[in-house]
Scaffold this motif. Structure first.
Motif, PDB file in Angstrom:
ATOM      1  N   GLY A  58       0.751  -1.233   0.000  1.00 11.44           N
ATOM      2  CA  GLY A  58       0.000   0.000   0.000  1.00 11.44           C
ATOM      3  C   GLY A  58       0.784   1.288   0.000  1.00 11.44           C
ATOM      4  N   LEU A  59       2.080   1.249  -0.108  1.00 15.23           N
ATOM      5  CA  LEU A  59       2.843   2.490  -0.104  1.00 15.23           C
ATOM      6  C   LEU A  59       2.632   3.274  -1.384  1.00 15.23           C
ATOM      7  CD1 LEU A  59       6.414   1.756   1.246  1.00 15.23           C
ATOM      8  CD2 LEU A  59       4.682   3.233   2.217  1.00 15.23           C
ATOM      9  N   SER A  60       2.333   4.538  -1.247  1.00 16.33           N
ATOM     10  CA  SER A  60       2.388   5.441  -2.387  1.00 16.33           C
ATOM     11  C   SER A  60       3.790   6.041  -2.414  1.00 16.33           C
ATOM     12  CB  SER A  60       1.353   6.556  -2.236  1.00 16.33           C
ATOM     13  OG  SER A  60       1.714   7.402  -1.162  1.00 16.33           O
ATOM     14  N   THR A  61       4.138   6.723  -3.474  1.00 19.36           N
ATOM     15  CA  THR A  61       5.450   7.357  -3.508  1.00 19.36           C
ATOM     16  C   THR A  61       5.553   8.441  -2.437  1.00 19.36           C
ATOM     17  OG1 THR A  61       4.668   8.766  -5.310  1.00 19.36           O
ATOM     18  CG2 THR A  61       5.964   6.839  -5.917  1.00 19.36           C
ATOM     19  N   ASP A  62       4.418   9.117  -2.128  1.00 27.22           N
ATOM     20  CA  ASP A  62       4.414  10.102  -1.043  1.00 27.22           C
ATOM     21  C   ASP A  62       4.735   9.433   0.291  1.00 27.22           C
ATOM     22  OD1 ASP A  62       3.779  12.148  -2.769  1.00 27.22           O
ATOM     23  OD2 ASP A  62       1.639  12.111  -2.298  1.00 27.22           O
ATOM     24  N   CYS A  63       4.117   8.278   0.547  1.00 29.14           N
ATOM     25  CA  CYS A  63       4.391   7.553   1.795  1.00 29.14           C
ATOM     26  C   CYS A  63       5.848   7.119   1.847  1.00 29.14           C
ATOM     27  CB  CYS A  63       3.493   6.331   1.928  1.00 29.14           C
ATOM     28  SG  CYS A  63       1.787   6.712   2.324  1.00 29.14           S
ATOM     29  N   ALA A  64       6.354   6.642   0.735  1.00 28.62           N
ATOM     30  CA  ALA A  64       7.742   6.192   0.700  1.00 28.62           C
ATOM     31  C   ALA A  64       8.680   7.323   1.079  1.00 28.62           C
ATOM     32  CB  ALA A  64       8.090   5.657  -0.684  1.00 28.62           C
ATOM     33  N   ALA A  65       8.446   8.508   0.524  1.00 25.77           N
ATOM     34  CA  ALA A  65       9.309   9.646   0.831  1.00 25.77           C
ATOM     35  C   ALA A  65       9.192  10.024   2.308  1.00 25.77           C
ATOM     36  CB  ALA A  65       8.936  10.833  -0.052  1.00 25.77           C
ATOM     37  N   TRP A  66       7.977  10.029   2.841  1.00 22.73           N
ATOM     38  CA  TRP A  66       7.758  10.411   4.237  1.00 22.73           C
ATOM     39  C   TRP A  66       8.408   9.407   5.186  1.00 22.73           C
ATOM     40  CZ3 TRP A  66       4.739   8.545   8.421  1.00 22.73           C
ATOM     41  CH2 TRP A  66       4.577   9.442   9.472  1.00 22.73           C
ATOM     42  N   ALA A  68      10.816   7.271   4.506  1.00 19.26           N
ATOM     43  CA  ALA A  68      12.257   7.165   4.301  1.00 19.26           C
ATOM     44  C   ALA A  68      13.026   8.272   5.014  1.00 19.26           C
ATOM     45  CB  ALA A  68      12.584   7.175   2.818  1.00 19.26           C
ATOM     46  N   THR A  69      12.374   9.404   5.318  1.00 20.07           N
ATOM     47  CA  THR A  69      13.092  10.486   5.990  1.00 20.07           C
ATOM     48  C   THR A  69      13.452  10.126   7.420  1.00 20.07           C
ATOM     49  OG1 THR A  69      11.040  11.589   6.642  1.00 20.07           O
ATOM     50  CG2 THR A  69      12.067  12.292   4.573  1.00 20.07           C
ATOM     51  N   GLU A  70      12.667   9.258   8.041  1.00 25.18           N
ATOM     52  CA  GLU A  70      12.946   8.795   9.406  1.00 25.18           C
ATOM     53  C   GLU A  70      12.588   7.315   9.505  1.00 25.18           C
ATOM     54  OE1 GLU A  70      11.437  11.087  12.672  1.00 25.18           O
ATOM     55  OE2 GLU A  70      11.437  12.908  11.480  1.00 25.18           O
ATOM     56  N   PRO A  71      13.579   6.428   9.382  1.00 26.07           N
ATOM     57  CA  PRO A  71      13.292   4.989   9.400  1.00 26.07           C
ATOM     58  C   PRO A  71      12.502   4.527  10.625  1.00 26.07           C
ATOM     59  CG  PRO A  71      15.521   5.371   8.664  1.00 26.07           C
ATOM     60  CD  PRO A  71      14.972   6.708   9.116  1.00 26.07           C
ATOM     61  N   ASP A  72      12.565   5.277  11.752  1.00 29.08           N
ATOM     62  CA  ASP A  72      11.786   4.894  12.934  1.00 29.08           C
ATOM     63  C   ASP A  72      10.287   4.954  12.673  1.00 29.08           C
ATOM     64  OD1 ASP A  72      14.093   4.454  14.315  1.00 29.08           O
ATOM     65  OD2 ASP A  72      14.036   6.345  15.421  1.00 29.08           O
ATOM     66  N   ARG A  73       9.870   5.752  11.690  1.00 32.15           N
ATOM     67  CA  ARG A  73       8.452   5.841  11.359  1.00 32.15           C
ATOM     68  C   ARG A  73       7.921   4.491  10.869  1.00 32.15           C
ATOM     69  NH1 ARG A  73       8.548  11.655   8.218  1.00 32.15           N
ATOM     70  NH2 ARG A  73       8.438  12.913  10.107  1.00 32.15           N
ATOM     71  N   LEU A  74       8.807   3.699  10.282  1.00 38.47           N
ATOM     72  CA  LEU A  74       8.401   2.398   9.753  1.00 38.47           C
ATOM     73  C   LEU A  74       7.827   1.503  10.847  1.00 38.47           C
ATOM     74  CD1 LEU A  74       8.406   0.997   7.029  1.00 38.47           C
ATOM     75  CD2 LEU A  74      10.643   0.084   7.572  1.00 38.47           C
ATOM     76  N   ALA A  75       8.353   1.633  12.069  1.00 38.66           N
ATOM     77  CA  ALA A  75       7.889   0.801  13.177  1.00 38.66           C
ATOM     78  C   ALA A  75       6.436   1.072  13.527  1.00 38.66           C
ATOM     79  CB  ALA A  75       8.770   1.022  14.404  1.00 38.66           C
ATOM     80  N   SER A  76       5.943   2.290  13.270  1.00 38.81           N
ATOM     81  CA  SER A  76       4.557   2.603  13.601  1.00 38.81           C
ATOM     82  C   SER A  76       3.632   2.516  12.390  1.00 38.81           C
ATOM     83  CB  SER A  76       4.463   3.995  14.229  1.00 38.81           C
ATOM     84  OG  SER A  76       4.903   4.968  13.314  1.00 38.81           O
ATOM     85  N   CYS A  77       4.156   2.096  11.261  1.00 40.60           N
ATOM     86  CA  CYS A  77       3.346   2.003  10.042  1.00 40.60           C
ATOM     87  C   CYS A  77       2.435   0.781  10.120  1.00 40.60           C
ATOM     88  CB  CYS A  77       4.250   1.900   8.820  1.00 40.60           C
ATOM     89  SG  CYS A  77       3.339   1.767   7.276  1.00 40.60           S
ATOM     90  N   LEU A  78       1.129   1.034  10.065  1.00 35.47           N
ATOM     91  CA  LEU A  78       0.158  -0.060  10.183  1.00 35.47           C
ATOM     92  C   LEU A  78       0.195  -1.020   9.006  1.00 35.47           C
ATOM     93  CD1 LEU A  78      -2.895   1.827  11.698  1.00 35.47           C
ATOM     94  CD2 LEU A  78      -1.194   0.416  12.857  1.00 35.47           C
ATOM     95  N   ASP A  90      -5.875   8.479   9.858  1.00 28.24           N
ATOM     96  CA  ASP A  90      -5.053   9.185  10.836  1.00 28.24           C
ATOM     97  C   ASP A  90      -3.564   8.831  10.713  1.00 28.24           C
ATOM     98  OD1 ASP A  90      -5.236   6.608  11.803  1.00 28.24           O
ATOM     99  OD2 ASP A  90      -5.615   7.186  13.877  1.00 28.24           O
ATOM    100  N   CYS A  91      -3.163   8.328   9.560  1.00 28.12           N
ATOM    101  CA  CYS A  91      -1.751   8.034   9.311  1.00 28.12           C
ATOM    102  C   CYS A  91      -0.932   9.306   9.523  1.00 28.12           C
ATOM    103  CB  CYS A  91      -1.570   7.540   7.878  1.00 28.12           C
ATOM    104  SG  CYS A  91       0.149   7.446   7.341  1.00 28.12           S
ATOM    105  N   GLY A  92       0.228   9.196  10.122  1.00 23.62           N
ATOM    106  CA  GLY A  92       1.082  10.353  10.372  1.00 23.62           C
ATOM    107  C   GLY A  92       1.457  11.107   9.122  1.00 23.62           C
ATOM    108  N   ARG A  93       1.642  10.399   8.008  1.00 22.55           N
ATOM    109  CA  ARG A  93       1.979  11.085   6.756  1.00 22.55           C
ATOM    110  C   ARG A  93       0.797  11.920   6.295  1.00 22.55           C
ATOM    111  NH1 ARG A  93       0.567  11.519   1.800  1.00 22.55           N
ATOM    112  NH2 ARG A  93      -0.776   9.723   1.927  1.00 22.55           N
ATOM    113  N   LEU A  94      -0.413  11.352   6.385  1.00 22.70           N
ATOM    114  CA  LEU A  94      -1.591  12.103   5.954  1.00 22.70           C
ATOM    115  C   LEU A  94      -1.800  13.314   6.848  1.00 22.70           C
ATOM    116  CD1 LEU A  94      -4.014   9.132   5.209  1.00 22.70           C
ATOM    117  CD2 LEU A  94      -2.700  10.481   3.584  1.00 22.70           C
ATOM    118  N   ALA A  95      -1.575  13.142   8.151  1.00 17.11           N
ATOM    119  CA  ALA A  95      -1.725  14.250   9.093  1.00 17.11           C
ATOM    120  C   ALA A  95      -0.697  15.336   8.808  1.00 17.11           C
ATOM    121  CB  ALA A  95      -1.599  13.761  10.524  1.00 17.11           C
TER     122      ALA A  95
END
Length: 99
Positions: A58-66, A68-78, A90-95
């Motif tokens: 389900g990653l869009s290119t926008d999500c990938a960029a968001w 990738a800027t902080e690999p720790d975000r991957l741990a909270s990605c549903l 309520d995804c952090g990237r969308l917010a």
């Protein structure tokens, strides 16, 4: 080390290529998929499979960029916990993009 197959999909729903990778876990494979998605500008999402198990999707290119800027975000990605579900509103990237 586990073997994974990565499929970057175009908006048309076609995945014209795939990548066979080996990584130490699902999160590492998802991070590599993000990198590969970034190299395929015609693709807008990616799926990662471990054998016949979907582990990331389900990653869009926008999500990938968001992400990738902080690999720790991957741990909270549903998408890692429920790869068959769409990203929640309520995804952090969308917010972050709404501000």
């Amino acid at each position: 080390m586990s073997s994974y197959t990565v499929f970057p999909f175009k908006a048309s729903g076609v995945a014209p290529v795939f990548f066979a990778i080996e990584r130490d876990g699902d999160a590492a494979a998802a991070l590599e998929a993000i990198r590969l998605l970034g190299q395929h500008t015609s693709a807008d999402r990616v799926t990662v499979w471990r054998d016949e198990q979907l582990v990331f999707s389900g990653l869009s290119t926008d999500c990938a960029a968001w992400l990738a800027t902080e690999p720790d975000r991957l741990a909270s990605c549903l998408a890692l916990n429920s790869p068959e579900d769409a990203c929640p509103a309520d995804c952090g990237r969308l917010a972050a993009s709404a501000t």
